[in-house]
Each structure stands twice: as C-alpha cells, then as structure tokens.
Design a protein around this motif. Structure first.
Motif, PDB file in Angstrom:
ATOM      1  N   GLY A  80      20.839  25.460  67.028  1.00  0.00           N
ATOM      2  CA  GLY A  80      19.555  25.124  67.686  1.00  0.00           C
ATOM      3  C   GLY A  80      18.407  26.222  66.057  1.00  0.00           C
ATOM      4  N   ASP A  81      17.497  26.114  65.889  1.00  0.00           N
ATOM      5  CA  ASP A  81      16.007  26.753  65.259  1.00  0.00           C
ATOM      6  C   ASP A  81      16.194  28.016  65.696  1.00  0.00           C
ATOM      7  OD1 ASP A  81      16.383  25.105  63.351  1.00  0.00           O
ATOM      8  OD2 ASP A  81      14.684  24.777  63.653  1.00  0.00           O
ATOM      9  N   VAL A  82      15.836  29.455  65.440  1.00  0.00           N
ATOM     10  CA  VAL A  82      15.752  30.132  66.179  1.00  0.00           C
ATOM     11  C   VAL A  82      14.111  30.644  65.430  1.00  0.00           C
ATOM     12  CG1 VAL A  82      15.257  33.013  66.333  1.00  0.00           C
ATOM     13  CG2 VAL A  82      17.376  31.705  66.319  1.00  0.00           C
ATOM     14  N   ARG A  83      13.051  31.034  66.031  1.00  0.00           N
ATOM     15  CA  ARG A  83      11.754  30.083  64.772  1.00  0.00           C
ATOM     16  C   ARG A  83      10.394  31.794  65.092  1.00  0.00           C
ATOM     17  NH1 ARG A  83       8.985  24.886  66.511  1.00  0.00           N
ATOM     18  NH2 ARG A  83      11.037  24.062  66.864  1.00  0.00           N
ATOM     19  N   GLU A  84      10.143  32.325  64.317  1.00  0.00           N
ATOM     20  CA  GLU A  84       9.415  33.551  64.485  1.00  0.00           C
ATOM     21  C   GLU A  84       8.061  33.042  64.662  1.00  0.00           C
ATOM     22  OE1 GLU A  84       8.819  35.687  60.836  1.00  0.00           O
ATOM     23  OE2 GLU A  84       7.747  36.971  61.701  1.00  0.00           O
ATOM     24  N   HIS A  85       7.338  33.214  65.773  1.00  0.00           N
ATOM     25  CA  HIS A  85       6.043  32.984  66.128  1.00  0.00           C
ATOM     26  C   HIS A  85       5.071  33.753  65.986  1.00  0.00           C
ATOM     27  CE1 HIS A  85       3.703  29.212  67.949  1.00  0.00           C
ATOM     28  NE2 HIS A  85       3.030  30.453  68.618  1.00  0.00           N
ATOM     29  N   ILE A  86       3.781  33.981  65.298  1.00  0.00           N
ATOM     30  CA  ILE A  86       3.523  35.089  65.412  1.00  0.00           C
ATOM     31  C   ILE A  86       2.064  34.620  66.550  1.00  0.00           C
ATOM     32  CG2 ILE A  86       1.432  36.257  64.122  1.00  0.00           C
ATOM     33  CD1 ILE A  86       3.420  35.936  62.195  1.00  0.00           C
ATOM     34  N   ALA A 143       1.780  25.755  75.737  1.00  0.00           N
ATOM     35  CA  ALA A 143       0.903  24.573  74.828  1.00  0.00           C
ATOM     36  C   ALA A 143       1.782  24.446  73.962  1.00  0.00           C
ATOM     37  CB  ALA A 143      -0.138  25.826  75.107  1.00  0.00           C
ATOM     38  N   ASN A 144       2.395  25.301  73.004  1.00  0.00           N
ATOM     39  CA  ASN A 144       3.143  24.643  71.650  1.00  0.00           C
ATOM     40  C   ASN A 144       4.513  24.036  72.038  1.00  0.00           C
ATOM     41  OD1 ASN A 144       0.756  26.119  69.397  1.00  0.00           O
ATOM     42  ND2 ASN A 144       1.132  27.353  71.300  1.00  0.00           N
ATOM     43  N   TYR A 145       5.904  24.377  73.102  1.00  0.00           N
ATOM     44  CA  TYR A 145       6.032  23.679  72.975  1.00  0.00           C
ATOM     45  C   TYR A 145       6.895  23.116  74.323  1.00  0.00           C
ATOM     46  CZ  TYR A 145       6.843  26.913  69.420  1.00  0.00           C
ATOM     47  OH  TYR A 145       6.927  28.187  68.281  1.00  0.00           O
ATOM     48  N   HIS A 165      -1.485  30.407  62.663  1.00  0.00           N
ATOM     49  CA  HIS A 165      -0.160  30.573  62.516  1.00  0.00           C
ATOM     50  C   HIS A 165       0.433  29.765  62.248  1.00  0.00           C
ATOM     51  CE1 HIS A 165      -1.332  34.957  61.342  1.00  0.00           C
ATOM     52  NE2 HIS A 165      -2.121  34.778  61.950  1.00  0.00           N
ATOM     53  N   ASP A 220       5.109  28.433  62.209  1.00  0.00           N
ATOM     54  CA  ASP A 220       6.434  29.095  62.117  1.00  0.00           C
ATOM     55  C   ASP A 220       7.467  29.728  61.234  1.00  0.00           C
ATOM     56  OD1 ASP A 220       5.274  29.022  65.436  1.00  0.00           O
ATOM     57  OD2 ASP A 220       6.854  27.737  65.929  1.00  0.00           O
ATOM     58  N   VAL A 221       7.791  30.284  61.261  1.00  0.00           N
ATOM     59  CA  VAL A 221       8.714  29.942  60.275  1.00  0.00           C
ATOM     60  C   VAL A 221      10.274  30.151  60.904  1.00  0.00           C
ATOM     61  CG1 VAL A 221      10.210  31.923  58.295  1.00  0.00           C
ATOM     62  CG2 VAL A 221       8.303  31.437  58.545  1.00  0.00           C
ATOM     63  N   ARG A 222      11.384  29.722  60.529  1.00  0.00           N
ATOM     64  CA  ARG A 222      12.660  29.182  62.040  1.00  0.00           C
ATOM     65  C   ARG A 222      13.792  28.983  60.721  1.00  0.00           C
ATOM     66  NH1 ARG A 222      11.115  23.740  63.809  1.00  0.00           N
ATOM     67  NH2 ARG A 222       8.933  23.545  64.641  1.00  0.00           N
ATOM     68  N   GLU A 223      14.560  30.166  61.588  1.00  0.00           N
ATOM     69  CA  GLU A 223      16.075  29.929  60.697  1.00  0.00           C
ATOM     70  C   GLU A 223      16.948  28.894  61.352  1.00  0.00           C
ATOM     71  OE1 GLU A 223      17.604  33.764  62.305  1.00  0.00           O
ATOM     72  OE2 GLU A 223      19.675  33.498  61.342  1.00  0.00           O
ATOM     73  N   HIS A 224      17.483  28.112  60.684  1.00  0.00           N
ATOM     74  CA  HIS A 224      17.949  27.404  60.814  1.00  0.00           C
ATOM     75  C   HIS A 224      19.779  26.976  59.900  1.00  0.00           C
ATOM     76  CE1 HIS A 224      17.349  22.288  61.510  1.00  0.00           C
ATOM     77  NE2 HIS A 224      19.053  22.073  60.374  1.00  0.00           N
ATOM     78  N   ASN A 259       3.146  22.372  65.880  1.00  0.00           N
ATOM     79  CA  ASN A 259       4.247  22.060  67.072  1.00  0.00           C
ATOM     80  C   ASN A 259       3.191  20.752  67.784  1.00  0.00           C
ATOM     81  OD1 ASN A 259       6.385  23.742  66.322  1.00  0.00           O
ATOM     82  ND2 ASN A 259       5.300  25.644  66.906  1.00  0.00           N
ATOM     83  N   LYS A 260       2.059  20.572  67.508  1.00  0.00           N
ATOM     84  CA  LYS A 260       1.420  20.340  68.603  1.00  0.00           C
ATOM     85  C   LYS A 260       1.141  18.588  67.958  1.00  0.00           C
ATOM     86  CE  LYS A 260      -1.039  23.762  70.807  1.00  0.00           C
ATOM     87  NZ  LYS A 260      -2.684  24.226  70.918  1.00  0.00           N
ATOM     88  N   ASN A 299       4.458  32.958  54.438  1.00  0.00           N
ATOM     89  CA  ASN A 299       4.230  31.934  55.465  1.00  0.00           C
ATOM     90  C   ASN A 299       2.503  32.405  56.086  1.00  0.00           C
ATOM     91  OD1 ASN A 299       5.236  34.116  56.076  1.00  0.00           O
ATOM     92  ND2 ASN A 299       5.079  34.338  58.258  1.00  0.00           N
ATOM     93  N   LEU A 300       2.374  33.652  55.405  1.00  0.00           N
ATOM     94  CA  LEU A 300       0.767  34.524  55.483  1.00  0.00           C
ATOM     95  C   LEU A 300       0.082  33.965  54.645  1.00  0.00           C
ATOM     96  CD1 LEU A 300       1.909  38.468  56.856  1.00  0.00           C
ATOM     97  CD2 LEU A 300       1.214  35.851  58.284  1.00  0.00           C
TER      98      LEU A 300
END
Lengths: 391, 391
Positions: A143-149, A265-267, B142, B144-148, B170-171, B199-200
């Motif tokens: 799976g992915d690990v996402r950083e979500h701001i 709302a986003n996933y 914003h 997402d930044v995902r670790e894949h 995502n939406k 990302n920013l």
C-alpha cells in the motif's frame, strides 16, 4: 520514551544488564552486524546476536564518549587513532531510541537513521527479533503511505497526517474501513509508519490473507501534561486522578470535527460506526480509551496497546458502549506487567476478562519479553489487525 | 552537496564572509530567530536577518566546539555553564546542510531537523528568503505526497519513490500529466518533497492558477562515480570525458522499464509523450539531459537545473529530438555562472539561445544571488512548473 510525559514510573528493565556489561566484558559475542537502521554506507551502529548495540565514533580530541541507551550510559574506549568504540548490555528485541554523549554533549549518532520519539528527532536502533518477518519489507503488494496536509478549524492551524491505503486502493474503486491509530507521548504522526512499520505489518498480513484490507490514519495527538509541583503518586494514578479530567478533549475534538470528516470526504472510506476503529499505544491508547468510551456511536472497534484497559466501572457513564462495541483489544509488553501492579484503571487482564464475561468481544494480548517499547506495539498491531473489521 | 560526487570544483561563495566574521564580530545583527528547520521545542539553531546561523550546545567538558557550514568551520565560545554558542558568516537565502564538530567528532546538531544530502542524514538549516512565499505552507488546497514501495526487476530489489498527486486527485476521476523529477548526487528520493518543498511549490502555483495540475514522481537516481586515480580536470570535463560514457544507463533502465510502467499502471496518468516530462537538479539534471536526448519519444518536456545544457552538437545523435521536444528549460544559480566558465557541455546560456534560434521552445533562467544549492532548485521548479504541460 513516552512514559515520561505521562508521569508513569517504570523500573528500567535494563538495570540487571549493566553489571553484566561492566564485570564481564569478555563475554561479548563477536558477531556484530550493521543494523537495518544504520545509514547506508556507514559501518556503525552494529548489533550482535545478544542484542548488544555497538557504536563507533571518530573524536580524536574528546575526553569521554558514551553510548546512552535504555536509560544507561556506557563508556566507549578510544584507540590510538582517536576512534571510540563500545557496546551496551543486551537490549530487548525491536526498536530503541538512543544517543551519544561527547564530553557532556548529548547528540545523535552520525551513523544512525533518525526518528521522532522521546520528544526529539534523534537516533534509533533496530535489534533483530526472532519474529521480525511479520514487519519485514518483502516482495508483496504494498500500500501507499501518504502525507496529507490540511487546515484544522479546531486548532486554527495547518496540520498533517499520514494515511495508509492498502494494496489495490490505487486501482480498484472499492470503499474501505478505517483505523485511526495513535502514537505515544513524546512521539508524533510519523512513528507508526517509520519505526512502527504499520504499513509493512498490514501489507504482509493482507498478502497472507490474514487481515481484511483497511485504511489507517495516523495523526498527531500530542498532549502536553500540565506542570506538576510534585511527581504524580501511584495512589493518585490508581484513584484516576491522573491524567487530569478532560486531558484528551483537545485531540478528541480535532479527531471528531476535523480529521474524520476530512478522511471520509477525501478517501474511499465506509463512513459508518461499524467500519471505524480506533487504537493507540501508551498515551494514544489512553486517548483511545477516553474517546471511544465517550463516543460509542462513532467507533465500533477499540485497541489499547500499553495504554490501560476498560473496567465494568468505566461503563457506568457509557451505557451504549456494550451494545455498540464489536471488538475490545487490550495488550501489554510482558515486562510492563511484571513491573507494575496498579494504575491505568486497574489490572488490565482482570478488567478484560470481566468484560468478556459480561458479553464483550474482548482480547488480551501479552508481548513476550518486551517492555514499554515499539516491539510490544508492532506485535499488538499485528494481533489487532487480524481481529478488526471481521465482525 | 552533490558537486563533490561529480568531481566539479566550485569556488566556495562563503569565502569572503569568513574574514568579515572573524575581524568584525561586533557587526553581528542581534535579531536571531528560531529557524523553521529547528526541532519543535528547541531554542537553537537560529538565523538572523543577515542570514547568519547561530547554534548553541551544552557540552560542559568539551575543549572545542565548531559550527561547520558552507565548507567553513566557525569556533563557538563556551560560557561559565559549559554552554557553547556561535554563529556563521551570512549564508545565502534558502536551505543549507551543516554539522557540528565536538572535539574532533562531526555530528548532527541535536537542535535541528534532519535531511538527506551530502551523502548522509544530518542537519539542515533554512535561511529565510525574500521570495519564500512561493514555497510556504499556506491554507490552500494541498496535494498528497505518497511513499510507494515496489519491486524493480531491473535492480532485482525493493525500491521506493515519492509521488505527489495534485489537489483534487483524491476526489476527481481525471487523468494527469507526469513530471519525473530527480535529486542531485549525494541526495535521494526524499529531497524534493522535504528540503525542496516541491509539493508546496505546486500547491501554491495551482491555487493561484499559475500551473496546470500534474503528478510528480521522485525516485532514487543515485549514481556512484567510479574511483578516480586523479581528480577530473576541467579540460576533461569540457571535452565531455566526464562523467564516463554510459554513466546514466542504470537509472535510465530502471526509469523506463520499471518506474514509468508502474506509475502509468497505478496512477491516473495521461500515459503519452506529450504529457510526460523529466527534470532534475545537478546530477539529476545531467541524467535528464542524457535520458531525454536518448528517448525523445518518451519525454516531450525537459528541465535541467544546475545540470548542464544541450547544444546543437548534442542533437547530431538525436535527430528526432527537435521535432518531438516541446519545452527545454535550463537554469543555474547566478553564483554558479560567475564561478565557472566551461564544462557541462559548454556555456548554458549560449547553448540555450542557439537552440531557440533553431526553433526550440527554450527558456534560460538564472536564480539571483544563489549558488549550487536548494534555493536555486526551488526557484527553478517554480519557473519550470509554470511552463510545463501548457503546449
């Protein structure tokens, strides 16, 4: 370690090891290997088959260099070239925070990777475990690990969380259950997917067909204890006078008003109580306890890892909890139970057995030969993930 | 810094500052503030309005403590309590790697956050810039930044990349163009979304309507130069004898055979040449140059940040490049151009102007008052992102 910020005193499990290290240095087994938490290209830190951690540092003009791990400082020895080397007593299997001390300065080891814990970014070391396969990086679907701001209205601030989406999420259009998974005191939202390996634990379980795929949300639940004029006594803790009433309200509001609506709302979540779980370690387990007891219509499945338990007494104020709860999982490291007889709402095993007799789907797990540390919590997640969202 | 591993000699831009710091200590402006790269809860490192970096460390028994930044070591001064304090000469605006030196030991500053660069995880410091708004964390939508994590057949190893998906991804159900964005030598796949703030930069540009949303893929292009018996001469570099022929083949194969198919299979990309770009900094720019010249049917848009340029001569072996290329962006920090007259395929400005005359859509950008450093590359991405996928 996170127990400091919670005022809980745990007798060091390392104490017996010190004498051994200092009186029998010849007993060290010389099969040290570079750790998986050593920086690529560096030769130290290393770990041997006993779980001793050996560090090495070039510091030609230093007078004294120490390895500081498990609340014990070990003197290193300088060679003719000014390179200092030394090792600790055997450590528990799993992950440990540590640092070096150079002429009185506490600094990270330049050879290690860095982790957030003990209220700082600093060195960490992985001691290989007999059961390490369950959190190993393998050639399975990941799976992915996402950083979500995001912006939190509750906190009036920008925040971030990490979100694990299971293998398949990027390609399919299914909706998934969600686990809100919290770190301990002195840690942050990075812990579970870094030193905790939550993503690898799930990837491996899903690949083996042992867990149903779900989303994991890891946010920051940091709570700063109010300054105490005196240490909190065991009696006060047993009476439930610590932590102070309302201590988890801040994160509870952020979670309920900001984080859960944001995720739904986003996933692609299944946004209902049956498919929403909360778990946490230490302080995060205590937050899970308080928040899920107060909100039984939000969470159906609950995990507390080294973070207390729920007694029949606790349910007086939460009459619908029994009717709505589908899973209650409580765990500790075996050394924690040896060293502590009260606190955190009473004996966790007795509490959990009493709830089972009262008709709850409860599970009590003890991590063998580990203390209040990440190996206990990795194992706890591994157990919990095989039970959650299956009922 | 990555120039070391490429054998490029760049005169330190800090040199003039040393004398100033040592001869006029009273000139230091006392308006130091905690840096945004200082660990939460720590008081140091700090930066003042001149761009000086001040560090502080308790090291009661140390004989000598230094701040090592910009290839210059600055002595700290010890107070009666054993606390060492001192500051550097003014640094360029933007991000810099640094370390402390305690009695001969080079270690990370326990007060800073840690970054991967200069071939190690270690301290970094942010010097506020006049134009810092473009990479600031703001209350905008914003991505997402995902670790894949994935298995690479080419490398027969598990690898990981970071993937930026733009706000809305995502939406919505739209498909997006993709930029493959590479780090420099001695850096890794974490650089662009950590100290680079890629990302920013995109979030802010998209919020202002200045960039079309696109996916960014950041993977590890590390190349280890073969050991040299002697330093590579400027003449050799000018003749194109360095790096050695075929140096980028390894990463090129991973990119073309593993990474691009993986991304196109797992993310909603527009999987064609018109909607695929490659860019990189320093070594990553040189890889971009070699890989896009050799594969004009794969990439339509190209960015080289402090990583060379393309001359008319280079196109002799790539006849279809002109016909298929839609954007060629070349940039440098102004101090790099002041300090270097040859190398990297000739004068980048002249090369780029010649290609424009030959009918290419070229852009040449110079980052004001910066060297071979992250502020040049943040600004380059900011410029490039406003040009790419618009033609």
């Amino acid at each position: 370690m996170n127990y400091k910020s919670l005022g809980i005193i745990i007798t060091s499990v390392i104490t017996s090891g010190i004498c051994f290290a200092q009186t029998s240095p010849t007993a060290v087994v010389e099969d040290f290997k570079i750790s998986e938490t050593t920086q690529q290209g560096k030769q130290y830190p290393q770990v041997n088959s006993e779980g001793r951690v050996r560090v090495q540092l070039a510091a030609p003009e230093a007078l004294k260099v120490q390895l500081d791990i498990g609340a014990v400082k070990y003197d290193l020895i300088k060679d003719a070239k000014g390179v200092w080397t030394g090792e600790s007593a055997p450590q528990d299997e799993g992950f440990h925070y540590y640092q070096l001390n150079i002429d009185g300065a506490a600094v990270p080891d330049p050879g290690s990777m860095y982790y957030y814990g003990a209220s700082r970014w600093g060195s960490g070391i992985e001691v290989p475990a007999k059961d390490e396969e369950f959190y190993a990086l393998k050639n399975v679907q990941h799976g992915d690990v996402r950083e979500h701001i995001y912006f939190s209205k509750t906190n009036n601030a920008m925040r971030r969380c990490f979100i694990y989406t299971p293998p398949g999420y990027n390609k399919d259009t299914k909706r998934y259950p969600v686990l809100y998974l919290q770190h301990g005191g002195g840690e942050n939202e990075t812990g579970w997917s870094s030193q905790g390996h939550a993503n690898l634990i799930l990837d491996n379980l899903i690949a083996e067909g042992k867990a149903n795929p779900f989303i994991i949300v890891m946010d920051n639940g940091t709570w700063t204890p109010p300054t105490q004029s005196a240490p909190v006594s065991a009696a006060d803790r047993a009476k439930g006078n610590w932590p102070p009433k309302g201590w988890a309200d801040g994160f509870s509001k952020t979670l309920l008003d900001d984080i859960i609506p944001l995720i739904d709302a986003n996933y692609r979540t299944i946004a209902n109580q049956s498919n929403r779980a909360m778990a946490g370690l230490s302080m995060g387990g205590m937050q899970t306890r308080v928040i899920t007891l107060a909100n039984p219509s939000m969470f159906s499945q609950v995990g507390m890892f080294s973070g207390g338990s729920i007694s029949l007494d606790d349910l007086k104020d939460s009459v619908s909890f029994k009717e709505k709860n589908k899973l209650l999982f409580v765990s500790y490291g075996s050394r924690e139970l040896e060293n502590r007889k009260e606190g955190l709402g009473g004996d966790p095993k007795v509490n959990t057995e009493n709830l089972k007799k009262a008709g709850f789907n409860t599970h009590f797990y003890v991590s063998p030969q580990t203390a209040h540390e990440w190996q206990s919590w990795r194992r706890s997640l591994h157990e919990f993930a095989q039970l959650v969202f299956k009922n």
